[in-house]
Write an enzyme that holds these catalytic residues in place. Structure first.
Site, PDB file in Angstrom:
ATOM      1  N   GLY A  38       0.876  -1.268   0.184  1.00  0.00           N
ATOM      2  CA  GLY A  38       0.119   0.078  -0.042  1.00  0.00           C
ATOM      3  C   GLY A  38       0.848   1.276   0.041  1.00  0.00           C
ATOM      4  N   THR A  40       2.968   4.667   1.144  1.00  0.00           N
ATOM      5  CA  THR A  40       2.295   6.034   1.745  1.00  0.00           C
ATOM      6  C   THR A  40       0.936   6.180   1.139  1.00  0.00           C
ATOM      7  OG1 THR A  40       4.624   6.984   2.159  1.00  0.00           O
ATOM      8  CG2 THR A  40       2.754   8.535   1.910  1.00  0.00           C
ATOM      9  N   CYS A  41       0.658   6.258  -0.098  1.00  0.00           N
ATOM     10  CA  CYS A  41      -0.426   6.536  -0.815  1.00  0.00           C
ATOM     11  C   CYS A  41      -1.660   5.793   0.002  1.00  0.00           C
ATOM     12  CB  CYS A  41      -0.230   6.184  -2.205  1.00  0.00           C
ATOM     13  SG  CYS A  41      -2.051   6.648  -2.935  1.00  0.00           S
ATOM     14  N   GLY A 179       3.394  25.623   4.476  1.00  0.00           N
ATOM     15  CA  GLY A 179       3.513  24.976   3.158  1.00  0.00           C
ATOM     16  C   GLY A 179       1.973  25.070   2.568  1.00  0.00           C
ATOM     17  N   GLY A 181       1.162  24.112  -0.763  1.00  0.00           N
ATOM     18  CA  GLY A 181       1.376  23.218  -1.855  1.00  0.00           C
ATOM     19  C   GLY A 181       0.070  22.340  -1.849  1.00  0.00           C
ATOM     20  N   GLY A 276       6.920  19.606   1.333  1.00  0.00           N
ATOM     21  CA  GLY A 276       7.569  18.825   0.066  1.00  0.00           C
ATOM     22  C   GLY A 276       7.827  17.431   0.488  1.00  0.00           C
ATOM     23  N   ALA A 325       0.943   9.102  -7.587  1.00  0.00           N
ATOM     24  CA  ALA A 325       0.516   7.501  -7.474  1.00  0.00           C
ATOM     25  C   ALA A 325       0.267   6.963  -8.640  1.00  0.00           C
ATOM     26  CB  ALA A 325      -0.435   7.346  -6.444  1.00  0.00           C
ATOM     27  N   HIS A 448     -27.454  14.619 -20.039  1.00  0.00           N
ATOM     28  CA  HIS A 448     -27.809  15.763 -19.521  1.00  0.00           C
ATOM     29  C   HIS A 448     -28.720  15.441 -18.400  1.00  0.00           C
ATOM     30  CE1 HIS A 448     -29.158  19.956 -19.013  1.00  0.00           C
ATOM     31  NE2 HIS A 448     -30.659  19.617 -19.209  1.00  0.00           N
TER      32      HIS A 448
END
Length: 472
Positions: A38, A40-41, A179, A181, A276, A325, A448
């Site tokens: 698995g 880190t993701c 951070g 990001g 980061g 990932a 739609h």
């Protein structure tokens, strides 16, 4: 000595996908990871963060539907929410384990190090003697780790990385985030929706610096509406505990201005450091083999994932940008097919998404990038405020933009800021990957009312005959 055709070091999305695909192609495969599959993701990043982000969206929606005639309040038991998140993660990791075993992948928990060009040693926890594995090919997929800010050690309880922030027992009253990001902004927005007083410190002058201002401005406005405070152009330099159990963080201008008068102090219960990630290229023994890395520690590879040693590959975060990932998984498939003797196409079109509010999705070239590459670009842009489905869902902020070559009409890229941008980006990615034209998209009937109609409408705009917005 154990023997295997393919040794995969690292069990994240790059590693386990590589292993499964290699097994499907008839290779004997051994996958070694220090903490199980698995990476880190799945365990500490993408999946748990999106689980909590989605829950925070639910809380925010329930608290903000008075304009529809619905009045409600909601209490959040964060500890139970984290337990639910953990159950989601466990279910997925067990699923990955089953997929690996079903494809004849041998799973080993331990630390693998390359000790020769065709040999590795694996240490299991509590076992003082390593086991030797002989391999024909090896794939390094050891991922990345969060960067520590000098003076802000993750060993100190109030200082959090993303993993620790997702495992808190209770919501802090005040949170400082260093951070802005994508990790910082996603988690800042999540905590703000759960009622946390969030302050974001960013050395640059805007959030999400990898994206253009027209995409990030709606995110910043929504964040400020949610109560986020920003300190742009400043850096966090130190922290200390104070008597009431909180901490205070010193920030200074990111430029040349220094001195005691330039220091400001920010009070919080916790500080999340999200500046980061660095490659984990120091655990697999690649230095001993002379595998080449760049100045930042990322393993250098060709377009098929090969390192300077032909039978050793590297995929995922450890091989550098884009550290995503899905790119790692796609690169892993290419590497596995190359090892098996196939002739796969290198990874070309990789979408990037940010799960803020509103979401951002981008794939292929921007208008500026297209021009820099010698195209004469044309663009078509459709606002979500003209989308019936966006209005019925209460999300009218943002737009879809398509970028195409004027002469051929070929779609070169697209950018989205707005509801479900992460999902909608896939259609544009398909168009870019297979060199479809604006007419191909415009002539494809979209259901739609749906958000995906905005992509069709953007194509119509680029072709000069918009239906549900004015041609300006």
């Amino acid at each position: 000595m154990q023997e295997t055709d393919v040794l995969v070091i690292g069990g994240g999305p790059a590693g386990y996908v590589t292993a499964i695909r290699a097994g499907q192609l008839g290779q004997t495969v051994t996958l070694v990871d220090r903490s199980g599959v698995g990476g880190t993701c799945l365990n500490h990043g993408c999946i748990p963060s999106k689980a909590l982000i989605d829950a925070a969206d639910d809380v925010h929606s329930i608290r903000n539907v008075e304009d529809r005639g619905i009045e409600a309040d909601v209490a959040v038991d964060f500890a139970r929410l984290v337990q639910w998140k953990d159950r989601v993660v466990r279910r997925l990791t067990k699923g990955v384990e089953k997929l690996c075993k079903a494809n004849d992948v041998t799973l080993r928990k331990g630390t693998a190090q390359l000790v020769a060009e065709h040999r590795a040693e694996v240490w299991e926890d509590g076992n003082g003697e390593p086991e030797t594995i002989a391999f024909d090919h090896a794939i390094v997929a050891t991922g990345s780790r969060p960067i520590e800010l000098p003076g802000f050690s993750f060993d100190d309880e109030p200082i959090l990385n993303a993993k620790a922030a997702l495992d808190l027992d209770a919501i802090p009253d005040e949170l400082a985030v260093v951070g802005a990001g994508y990790i910082g902004m996603e988690l800042s927005t999540m905590f703000a929706k759960l009622g946390v007083d969030v302050t974001v410190v960013e050395m640059l002058e805007a959030p999400l610096p990898r994206y253009s201002a027209d995409l990030t401005q709606p995110v910043r406005k929504r964040a400020e509406k949610l109560g986020l405070s920003f300190q742009f152009g400043r850096v966090a330099t130190d922290w200390e505990r104070i008597d009431n159990g909180q901490i205070r963080i010193a920030t200074e201008p990111a430029g040349d201005e220094t001195g005691e008068d330039a220091v400001e102090w920010l009070t919080a219960d916790k500080a999340l450091i999200a500046i980061g990630r660095d490659p984990v290229s120091d655990t697999a023994g690649i230095d001993a083999l002379g595998i080449e890395c760049d100045e930042n520690g990322f393993v250098e590879t060709d377009e098929l994932g090969r390192t300077n040693i032909d039978h050793i590959f590297a995929v995922g975060d450890v091989a550098g940008e884009p550290m995503l990932a899905h790119e790692g998984s796609a690169a892993g498939v290419v590497a596995a097919e190359t090892i098996a003797g196939a002739a796969p196409d290198p990874v070309r079109t990789v979408p990037s998404v940010v799960f803020t509010d509103p979401e951002i999705g981008s794939v292929g070239l921007t208008e500026t990038q297209a021009r820099e590459q010698g195209y004469e670009p044309t663009t078509g842009e459709f606002p979500f405020r003209a989308s019936g489905r966006a209005l019925t869902s209460g999300e009218r902020t943002g737009f879809v933009r398509l970028v195409a070559d004027v002469e051929s009409g070929t779609v070169l890229g697209g950018q989205i800021v707005g509801p479900e941008a992460s999902e909608l980006t896939a259609e544009i990615g398909l168009a870019v990957e297979h060199e479809l034209t604006l007419s191909d998209i415009a002539s494809t009937v979209h259901a739609h009312p749906t958000l995906s109609e905005a992509i069709m409408e953007a194509a119509d705009c680029a072709l000069g005959h918009p239906i549900h917005t004015l041609d300006r």
